[in-house]
Design an enzyme around this catalytic site. Structure first.
Site, PDB file in Angstrom:
ATOM      1  CG  HIS A  57      -1.893  -0.964   1.102  1.00 19.64           C
ATOM      2  ND1 HIS A  57      -3.432  -0.815   0.992  1.00 19.64           N
ATOM      3  CD2 HIS A  57      -1.771  -2.175   1.380  1.00 19.64           C
ATOM      4  CE1 HIS A  57      -4.154  -1.796   1.235  1.00 19.64           C
ATOM      5  NE2 HIS A  57      -3.061  -2.667   1.332  1.00 19.64           N
ATOM      6  CG  ASP A  77      -4.963   2.210   2.076  1.00 22.53           C
ATOM      7  OD1 ASP A  77      -4.041   1.949   1.312  1.00 22.53           O
ATOM      8  OD2 ASP A  77      -5.735   1.636   2.436  1.00 22.53           O
ATOM      9  CD1 TRP A  85      15.579 -16.928  -3.465  1.00 25.16           C
ATOM     10  CD2 TRP A  85      17.529 -18.051  -3.980  1.00 25.16           C
ATOM     11  NE1 TRP A  85      16.694 -16.274  -2.835  1.00 25.16           N
ATOM     12  CE2 TRP A  85      17.887 -16.688  -3.130  1.00 25.16           C
ATOM     13  CE3 TRP A  85      18.715 -18.756  -4.337  1.00 25.16           C
ATOM     14  CZ2 TRP A  85      19.230 -16.273  -2.902  1.00 25.16           C
ATOM     15  CZ3 TRP A  85      20.103 -18.450  -4.044  1.00 25.16           C
ATOM     16  CH2 TRP A  85      20.259 -16.954  -3.279  1.00 25.16           C
ATOM     17  CB  SER A 136       2.509 -10.048  -7.946  1.00 24.81           C
ATOM     18  OG  SER A 136       3.330 -10.040  -6.925  1.00 24.81           O
TER      19      SER A 136
END
Length: 471
Positions: free
Chosen positions: A17, A121, A329, A355
């Site tokens: 955010h 927000d 990983w 993403s």
């Protein structure tokens, strides 16, 4: 100058955010004018999130000292006692914001600079009481996509519907694809989201981290149902690669172009040992090259995943059998650098909107594996509306469980020669071009920022459209 007009940003503490809102504020500064940003920071509720925010602010202040002096200021709000006995994160955030309202009022009253506007927000709507009282134009920053914003606007009109819900601009949405807090209309979380959606109507405008070309149908459908909308995305923090390439990037350098499927599930994503074995079996049977960021569930009392012990979690011999064509990983990895690499041809993702935007920015098609928050709804829109992802069957009641054969099928579909995979890959490249063009001078998102600057920051001589439909 201490008295230059300032735009006050009020994010919540999560980096998903805080970072996009800060980047959006920087875009306004870049439009010119004698302006500054004032970021009001709420104290994060956990040591892990506090460390993340502290590190972020430290990096930003170092960059400011190096060349942007006196343009961005961080102000820490007082630490307050957290709301008790709240199990749902959405309830916790909303009630914590409500407790901060008097401190936000005091912070604004104590500023030496005149406040040109506030950007808050989408969880911070109780603060509209303060901005209304002080006469400050206030914009809601929606870190998710326009489809989720449209879903929240339509909550009350969909109340009581059992099988599917109607969201402006989208095909019928199965209730099973809704965020968990919105599936139970008697829950406190649902009531909070209804509260927020009503208060969005009081805002001066809505800033959404999307591009007009990505969600044109949805934006057109809600243009007359909300305050003025400013689609200014993708808002991403893209930095030059490190001087010394990350080990994951060096491994990708050895792989053929568009041959590797990348699996990564965000800062909060982790799986049980049983699910990890299913993933490993599915990847091995798919015979696809892969880079898998694998982390263990949080330690007792924690919220963030921990580094994985690969020998304990993975099936015996898995690493040896996949050596050369697969890499696992066990800790955080540089997601943007990996998605930008020419060897990456697909992305198995938790469908967090940041993403998703990173994946689209680099033209990487996706397989959807949503885990929490609005991610199940994002997964639906990626498959059914945008057409940039292959969906997977999963059991939400079992913690978003996916069978190995289903992951195998989806990865083969995305990376192989199927007609569905080909269409998804082509659509992802179309969206990449759309994202890049949107941010170019004269593009839709560039123009939306100009409109926002003209209204919120007093920009002059800006020739811009006036509605979403004109973009």
């Amino acid at each position: 100058m201490a008295n230059r007009p300032t735009i006050v940003l009020l994010p919540i503490w999560g980096t998903g955010h805080l970072m996009p809102m800060l980047e959006a504020g920087k875009r306004l500064l870049a439009r010119g004018g004698d302006l500054s940003l004032t970021v009001l920071n709420m104290a994060p509720p956990t040591p892990e999130s506090a460390a993340e925010v502290t590190d972020l602010v430290r990096r930003e202040e170092a960059a400011i000292a190096a060349g942007q002096a006196d343009t961005i200021h961080f102000h820490n709000l007082p630490i307050i006692e957290h709301p008790p006995n709240l199990l749902e994160m959405d309830d916790f955030i909303s009630e914590l914001v409500q407790l901060h309202v008097p401190h936000v009022r005091d912070a604004i009253a104590g500023l030496k600079s005149p406040v040109a506007a506030m950007i808050i927000d989408f969880f911070c709507t109780p603060v509209l009481d303060v901005s209304g009282e002080l006469g400050i134009p206030t914009y809601v920053y929606f870190a998710g996509n326009a489809s989720t914003f449209a879903l929240l606007l339509s909550l009350e009109s969909n109340k009581g519907k059992e099988d599917t819900v109607d969201v402006p601009g989208l095909p019928p949405v199965p209730r099973s694809s809704l965020p968990s807090p919105l599936q139970d209309e008697a829950s406190k979380s649902y009531k909070w989201f209804v509260y927020h959606s009503r208060r969005y109507m009081e805002a001066t405008g809505i800033i959404i981290n999307t591009a007009a070309e990505l969600e044109s149908n949805v934006l057109a459908a809600i243009a007359d149902r909300a305050p003025p909308i400013y689609p200014i995305g993708p808002v991403l923090s893209l930095k030059p690669p490190a001087d010394e390439p990350h080990e994951c990037v060096r491994w990708l350098d050895t792989q053929p172009p568009a041959s590797v499927v990348f699996l990564c599930f965000g800062s909060m994503g982790s799986f049980t040992a049983a699910q990890v074995r299913e993933i490993a079996e599915g990847l091995e049977r798919s015979e696809q090259r892969f880079l898998w960021v694998l982390r263990s569930p949080p330690a007792e009392g924690g919220m963030h995943p921990t580094d994985a012990n690969l020998e304990e979690l993975l099936p015996d011999g898995f690493l040896e059998r996949t050596k050369g064509k697969g890499m696992v990983w066990p800790t955080m990895a540089p997601q943007k650098e990996i998605l930008a690499h020419v060897a990456v041809g697909g992305f198995v993702t938790h469908c967090g909107w940041n993403s998703v935007l990173e994946s689209l920015w680099f033209g990487v098609p996706m397989v959807t594996w949503p885990l929490y928050a609005e991610q199940h709804f994002n997964a639906f829109t990626l498959v059914a509306d945008l057409g940039v992802a292959v969906g997977m069957k999963m059991d939400r009641e079992m913690g978003n469980w996916v069978e190995s054969w289903e992951l195998e099928r989806a990865v083969k579909c995305l990376m192989g020669s199927s007609e569905e995979g080909r269409k998804v890959r082509e659509k992802a490249m179309v969206m990449k071009v759309a994202c890049w063009k949107a941010l170019e001078n004269g593009g839709s998102s560039y123009t939306a920022v100009q409109r926002l600057y003209a209204r919120a920051a007093g920009g002059q001589n800006v020739e811009t459209p006036s509605t979403v439909e004109d973009i």
